[in-house]
Design a protein around this motif. Structure first.
Motif, PDB file in Angstrom:
ATOM      1  N   ALA A  26      85.558  82.560  27.584  1.00  0.00           N
ATOM      2  CA  ALA A  26      86.009  81.166  27.677  1.00  0.00           C
ATOM      3  C   ALA A  26      86.552  80.681  26.344  1.00  0.00           C
ATOM      4  O   ALA A  26      85.844  80.667  25.341  1.00  0.00           O
ATOM      5  CB  ALA A  26      84.851  80.275  28.116  1.00  0.00           C
ATOM      6  N   TYR A  42      82.156  78.029  40.345  1.00  0.00           N
ATOM      7  CA  TYR A  42      82.234  78.736  39.065  1.00  0.00           C
ATOM      8  C   TYR A  42      80.849  79.180  38.617  1.00  0.00           C
ATOM      9  O   TYR A  42      79.830  78.638  39.053  1.00  0.00           O
ATOM     10  CB  TYR A  42      82.868  77.854  37.986  1.00  0.00           C
ATOM     11  N   GLU A  43      80.839  80.164  37.739  1.00  0.00           N
ATOM     12  CA  GLU A  43      79.633  80.597  37.031  1.00  0.00           C
ATOM     13  C   GLU A  43      80.001  80.713  35.571  1.00  0.00           C
ATOM     14  O   GLU A  43      81.080  81.216  35.229  1.00  0.00           O
ATOM     15  CB  GLU A  43      79.129  81.951  37.549  1.00  0.00           C
ATOM     16  N   ILE A  44      79.102  80.235  34.699  1.00  0.00           N
ATOM     17  CA  ILE A  44      79.302  80.314  33.256  1.00  0.00           C
ATOM     18  C   ILE A  44      78.120  81.063  32.663  1.00  0.00           C
ATOM     19  O   ILE A  44      76.964  80.785  33.005  1.00  0.00           O
ATOM     20  CB  ILE A  44      79.441  78.913  32.623  1.00  0.00           C
ATOM     21  N   TRP A  46      76.503  83.194  28.919  1.00  0.00           N
ATOM     22  CA  TRP A  46      76.579  83.381  27.471  1.00  0.00           C
ATOM     23  C   TRP A  46      76.041  84.768  27.145  1.00  0.00           C
ATOM     24  O   TRP A  46      75.211  85.305  27.869  1.00  0.00           O
ATOM     25  CB  TRP A  46      75.854  82.286  26.710  1.00  0.00           C
ATOM     26  N   LEU A  70      85.911  73.722  33.918  1.00  0.00           N
ATOM     27  CA  LEU A  70      85.538  74.825  33.026  1.00  0.00           C
ATOM     28  C   LEU A  70      85.868  74.492  31.577  1.00  0.00           C
ATOM     29  O   LEU A  70      85.107  74.814  30.667  1.00  0.00           O
ATOM     30  CB  LEU A  70      86.232  76.125  33.454  1.00  0.00           C
ATOM     31  N   THR A  74      82.720  74.137  28.774  1.00  0.00           N
ATOM     32  CA  THR A  74      82.642  75.148  27.711  1.00  0.00           C
ATOM     33  C   THR A  74      83.018  74.589  26.341  1.00  0.00           C
ATOM     34  O   THR A  74      83.107  75.339  25.372  1.00  0.00           O
ATOM     35  CB  THR A  74      83.532  76.364  28.045  1.00  0.00           C
ATOM     36  N   ILE A  93      80.926  82.770  25.224  1.00  0.00           N
ATOM     37  CA  ILE A  93      80.809  82.194  26.560  1.00  0.00           C
ATOM     38  C   ILE A  93      81.794  82.899  27.495  1.00  0.00           C
ATOM     39  O   ILE A  93      82.952  83.134  27.133  1.00  0.00           O
ATOM     40  CB  ILE A  93      81.095  80.674  26.536  1.00  0.00           C
ATOM     41  N   TRP A  94      81.318  83.217  28.696  1.00  0.00           N
ATOM     42  CA  TRP A  94      82.114  83.890  29.716  1.00  0.00           C
ATOM     43  C   TRP A  94      82.093  83.060  30.996  1.00  0.00           C
ATOM     44  O   TRP A  94      81.145  82.323  31.232  1.00  0.00           O
ATOM     45  CB  TRP A  94      81.520  85.268  30.018  1.00  0.00           C
ATOM     46  N   PHE A  95      83.110  83.215  31.832  1.00  0.00           N
ATOM     47  CA  PHE A  95      83.136  82.499  33.097  1.00  0.00           C
ATOM     48  C   PHE A  95      83.851  83.334  34.152  1.00  0.00           C
ATOM     49  O   PHE A  95      84.578  84.275  33.851  1.00  0.00           O
ATOM     50  CB  PHE A  95      83.837  81.142  32.954  1.00  0.00           C
ATOM     51  N   TYR A  97      85.347  82.408  38.504  1.00  0.00           N
ATOM     52  CA  TYR A  97      85.486  81.349  39.499  1.00  0.00           C
ATOM     53  C   TYR A  97      86.025  81.908  40.802  1.00  0.00           C
ATOM     54  O   TYR A  97      86.567  83.018  40.860  1.00  0.00           O
ATOM     55  CB  TYR A  97      86.409  80.237  38.984  1.00  0.00           C
TER      56      TYR A  97
END
Length: 147
Positions: A26, A42-44, A46, A70, A74, A93-95, A97
């Motif tokens: 992200a 979505y999913e976030i 770390w 998003l 973030t 941070i990763w995401f 969707y």
């Protein structure tokens, strides 16, 4: 691969199939360039010191779409929770969707994930349309995360 959520109803049950976007680091430029301004789930995550992904949040967005939500979630300057700010400022941070335009589908899918990931307190309700909800997921990468 076409992203999105499809459903198949069988009586009082529903079988959802979620096709996720690739897991992506992200940053504001990537989100602005690649994430559509449509509703979805979505999913976030770390990345911890041991290079394990950890769930930060799972949710849905209707108004303003995935791109703005998003981007907001973030950015440590736009968050008020001190614990989340610390993670956003210090960790990678990763995401991912999956778009959908149905608020009822979003409610069911997010409830299923939160009930699975956080069974003691999912914090959301499903749509109430079905007696049982089943889920199948497809993603271009193998996601293994630590709770």
């Amino acid at each position: 691969m076409r992203l999105g959520i499809t459903a198949q109803e069988r009586g009082k049950d529903v079988f959802y199939f979620v096709r996720w976007s690739p897991l992506t680091v992200a940053d504001r430029w990537t989100i602005n360039a690649k994430v559509p301004a449509v509703g979805g789930v979505y999913e976030i995550y770390w990345m911890d010191d041991h290079k394990h992904l950890r769930m930060l949040m799972v949710g849905d967005t209707h108004y303003g779409g995935l791109r703005s939500e998003l981007r907001r979630l973030t950015d440590p300057e736009l968050i008020h929770n001190p614990d989340v700010i610390r993670i956003l400022e210090n960790e990678e941070i990763w995401f991912r969707y999956s778009p959908t335009d149905s608020s009822a589908v979003m409610a069911d899918v997010v409830w299923f994930f939160r009930k699975t990931y956080f069974p003691e307190n999912p914090g959301v309700s499903h749509s109430g349309r079905y007696q049982r909800i089943f889920m199948n997921e497809s993603a271009p990468d193998n996601l293994i995360w630590v709770p």
